[in-house]
Design a protein around this motif. Structure first.
Motif, PDB file in Angstrom:
ATOM      1  N   ALA A  21     -22.174  37.879  -8.286  1.00 22.91           N
ATOM      2  CA  ALA A  21     -23.358  37.974  -9.152  1.00 22.91           C
ATOM      3  C   ALA A  21     -23.773  36.599  -9.672  1.00 22.91           C
ATOM      4  CB  ALA A  21     -23.093  38.924 -10.319  1.00 22.91           C
ATOM      5  N   GLU A  22     -22.800  35.754 -10.028  1.00 21.24           N
ATOM      6  CA  GLU A  22     -23.131  34.411 -10.514  1.00 21.24           C
ATOM      7  C   GLU A  22     -23.657  33.527  -9.389  1.00 21.24           C
ATOM      8  OE1 GLU A  22     -20.469  32.368 -13.261  1.00 21.24           O
ATOM      9  OE2 GLU A  22     -19.506  34.302 -13.659  1.00 21.24           O
ATOM     10  N   MET A  23     -23.053  33.643  -8.195  1.00 23.85           N
ATOM     11  CA  MET A  23     -23.560  32.858  -7.069  1.00 23.85           C
ATOM     12  C   MET A  23     -24.985  33.283  -6.733  1.00 23.85           C
ATOM     13  SD  MET A  23     -20.365  32.190  -4.458  1.00 23.85           S
ATOM     14  CE  MET A  23     -19.806  33.880  -4.286  1.00 23.85           C
ATOM     15  N   ARG A  24     -25.251  34.579  -6.749  1.00 19.44           N
ATOM     16  CA  ARG A  24     -26.610  35.062  -6.472  1.00 19.44           C
ATOM     17  C   ARG A  24     -27.589  34.552  -7.519  1.00 19.44           C
ATOM     18  NH1 ARG A  24     -26.564  38.693  -2.343  1.00 19.44           N
ATOM     19  NH2 ARG A  24     -24.512  39.592  -1.863  1.00 19.44           N
ATOM     20  N   ALA A  25     -27.176  34.537  -8.773  1.00 22.37           N
ATOM     21  CA  ALA A  25     -28.036  34.007  -9.844  1.00 22.37           C
ATOM     22  C   ALA A  25     -28.300  32.520  -9.626  1.00 22.37           C
ATOM     23  CB  ALA A  25     -27.392  34.251 -11.202  1.00 22.37           C
ATOM     24  N   ASN A  26     -27.292  31.779  -9.174  1.00 20.18           N
ATOM     25  CA  ASN A  26     -27.481  30.352  -8.899  1.00 20.18           C
ATOM     26  C   ASN A  26     -28.448  30.135  -7.737  1.00 20.18           C
ATOM     27  OD1 ASN A  26     -25.762  29.633 -10.974  1.00 20.18           O
ATOM     28  ND2 ASN A  26     -23.986  29.345  -9.653  1.00 20.18           N
ATOM     29  N   VAL A  27     -28.358  30.984  -6.710  1.00 14.10           N
ATOM     30  CA  VAL A  27     -29.304  30.896  -5.584  1.00 14.10           C
ATOM     31  C   VAL A  27     -30.723  31.155  -6.078  1.00 14.10           C
ATOM     32  CG1 VAL A  27     -30.076  32.033  -3.457  1.00 14.10           C
ATOM     33  CG2 VAL A  27     -27.673  31.426  -3.734  1.00 14.10           C
ATOM     34  N   GLU A  28     -30.893  32.218  -6.854  1.00 16.03           N
ATOM     35  CA  GLU A  28     -32.223  32.538  -7.388  1.00 16.03           C
ATOM     36  C   GLU A  28     -32.765  31.386  -8.228  1.00 16.03           C
ATOM     37  OE1 GLU A  28     -32.063  36.295  -9.432  1.00 16.03           O
ATOM     38  OE2 GLU A  28     -31.204  37.298  -7.672  1.00 16.03           O
ATOM     39  N   LYS A  29     -31.889  30.771  -9.043  1.00 16.77           N
ATOM     40  CA  LYS A  29     -32.322  29.667  -9.908  1.00 16.77           C
ATOM     41  C   LYS A  29     -32.829  28.488  -9.088  1.00 16.77           C
ATOM     42  CE  LYS A  29     -30.538  26.418 -13.367  1.00 16.77           C
ATOM     43  NZ  LYS A  29     -31.799  26.280 -14.031  1.00 16.77           N
ATOM     44  N   LEU A  76     -33.824  28.423  -5.948  1.00 20.73           N
ATOM     45  CA  LEU A  76     -35.011  28.768  -5.161  1.00 20.73           C
ATOM     46  C   LEU A  76     -36.245  28.839  -6.054  1.00 20.73           C
ATOM     47  CD1 LEU A  76     -33.617  31.439  -2.677  1.00 20.73           C
ATOM     48  CD2 LEU A  76     -34.351  29.098  -2.154  1.00 20.73           C
ATOM     49  N   ARG A  77     -36.071  29.305  -7.276  1.00 19.01           N
ATOM     50  CA  ARG A  77     -37.186  29.425  -8.215  1.00 19.01           C
ATOM     51  C   ARG A  77     -37.552  28.080  -8.839  1.00 19.01           C
ATOM     52  NH1 ARG A  77     -34.801  32.511 -11.958  1.00 19.01           N
ATOM     53  NH2 ARG A  77     -34.184  30.634 -13.073  1.00 19.01           N
ATOM     54  N   ASP A  78     -36.539  27.340  -9.329  1.00 20.64           N
ATOM     55  CA  ASP A  78     -36.776  26.142 -10.133  1.00 20.64           C
ATOM     56  C   ASP A  78     -36.630  24.831  -9.362  1.00 20.64           C
ATOM     57  OD1 ASP A  78     -37.020  27.930 -12.232  1.00 20.64           O
ATOM     58  OD2 ASP A  78     -34.975  27.593 -12.945  1.00 20.64           O
ATOM     59  N   GLY A  79     -36.068  24.895  -8.152  1.00 18.54           N
ATOM     60  CA  GLY A  79     -35.771  23.680  -7.417  1.00 18.54           C
ATOM     61  C   GLY A  79     -34.476  23.080  -7.922  1.00 18.54           C
ATOM     62  N   ALA A  80     -34.162  21.912  -7.420  1.00 17.15           N
ATOM     63  CA  ALA A  80     -32.895  21.265  -7.780  1.00 17.15           C
ATOM     64  C   ALA A  80     -33.091  19.818  -8.178  1.00 17.15           C
ATOM     65  CB  ALA A  80     -31.921  21.359  -6.609  1.00 17.15           C
ATOM     66  N   GLY A  81     -34.307  19.431  -8.487  1.00 15.40           N
ATOM     67  CA  GLY A  81     -34.557  18.048  -8.867  1.00 15.40           C
ATOM     68  C   GLY A  81     -34.781  17.168  -7.645  1.00 15.40           C
ATOM     69  N   LYS A  82     -34.943  15.900  -7.902  1.00 13.03           N
ATOM     70  CA  LYS A  82     -35.201  14.933  -6.836  1.00 13.03           C
ATOM     71  C   LYS A  82     -33.924  14.678  -6.045  1.00 13.03           C
ATOM     72  CE  LYS A  82     -36.892  10.281  -6.035  1.00 13.03           C
ATOM     73  NZ  LYS A  82     -37.237   9.002  -6.652  1.00 13.03           N
ATOM     74  N   TYR A  83     -34.036  14.736  -4.729  1.00 11.50           N
ATOM     75  CA  TYR A  83     -32.894  14.475  -3.863  1.00 11.50           C
ATOM     76  C   TYR A  83     -32.403  13.047  -4.055  1.00 11.50           C
ATOM     77  CZ  TYR A  83     -30.057  14.080   0.354  1.00 11.50           C
ATOM     78  OH  TYR A  83     -29.021  13.900   1.220  1.00 11.50           O
ATOM     79  N   GLY A  84     -31.094  12.886  -4.120  1.00  9.53           N
ATOM     80  CA  GLY A  84     -30.465  11.573  -4.162  1.00  9.53           C
ATOM     81  C   GLY A  84     -29.198  11.628  -3.339  1.00  9.53           C
TER      82      GLY A  84
END
Length: 145
Positions: free
Chosen positions: A72-80, A82-90
């Motif tokens: 459930a936590e991993m799924r929530a992290n995936v949703e987050k 996909l929804r919010d992005g992960a910031g600028k790639y570095g």
């Protein structure tokens, strides 16, 4: 495979990471990963996306020495992400391994970036330039938490 498995893809000079996210509505295996524009050197425009599983991977769930979060936590992290992005790639501070470990463990880690930083010592800026990054600041790019 199971939801949340870490998948590594050996590439010349580095390892690409993705997270297995199950089958889509057509029965195809899917992953979430950081991906960039074709031909991009620095991948500054990389984005998080869910796509089809590509061949040539190895399941690497023990590589980081951590225990996976519940599904459930991993799924929530995936949703987050996909929804919010992960910031600028570095490449050293916010890469595909950081994304994958955030999804599976709830915290970011990149062993390959750590190896580069630990072996670079005084030449770290030269190493960073070779990777196409302009800064070694670690927190500004991350958007996970």
């Amino acid at each position: 495979m199971n939801f949340g498995d870490l998948l590594s893809y050996a590439r010349p000079g580095y390892t690409h990471w993705a997270v297995y996210t199950g089958k889509n509505e057509n029965g195809k295996d899917t992953v979430v990963e950081f991906t960039g524009e074709v031909g991009s050197n620095s991948k500054a425009g990389a984005t998080v996306k869910q796509g089809l599983l590509k061949p040539g991977f190895t399941v690497e769930n023990q590589w980081h020495g951590q225990t996976a979060k519940p599904d459930a936590e991993m799924r929530a992290n995936v949703e987050k992400v996909l929804r919010d992005g992960a910031g600028k790639y570095g490449v050293l501070d916010n890469n595909c391994e950081h994304l994958a470990t955030f999804i599976r463990y709830g915290e970011t880690q990149s062993l390959q970036a750590n190896r580069v930083l630990n072996t670079a010592s005084d030449s770290k800026y030269e190493v960073a330039d070779n990777f196409g990054v302009s800064s070694l600041a670690f927190s500004p790019n991350m958007k996970f938490k």
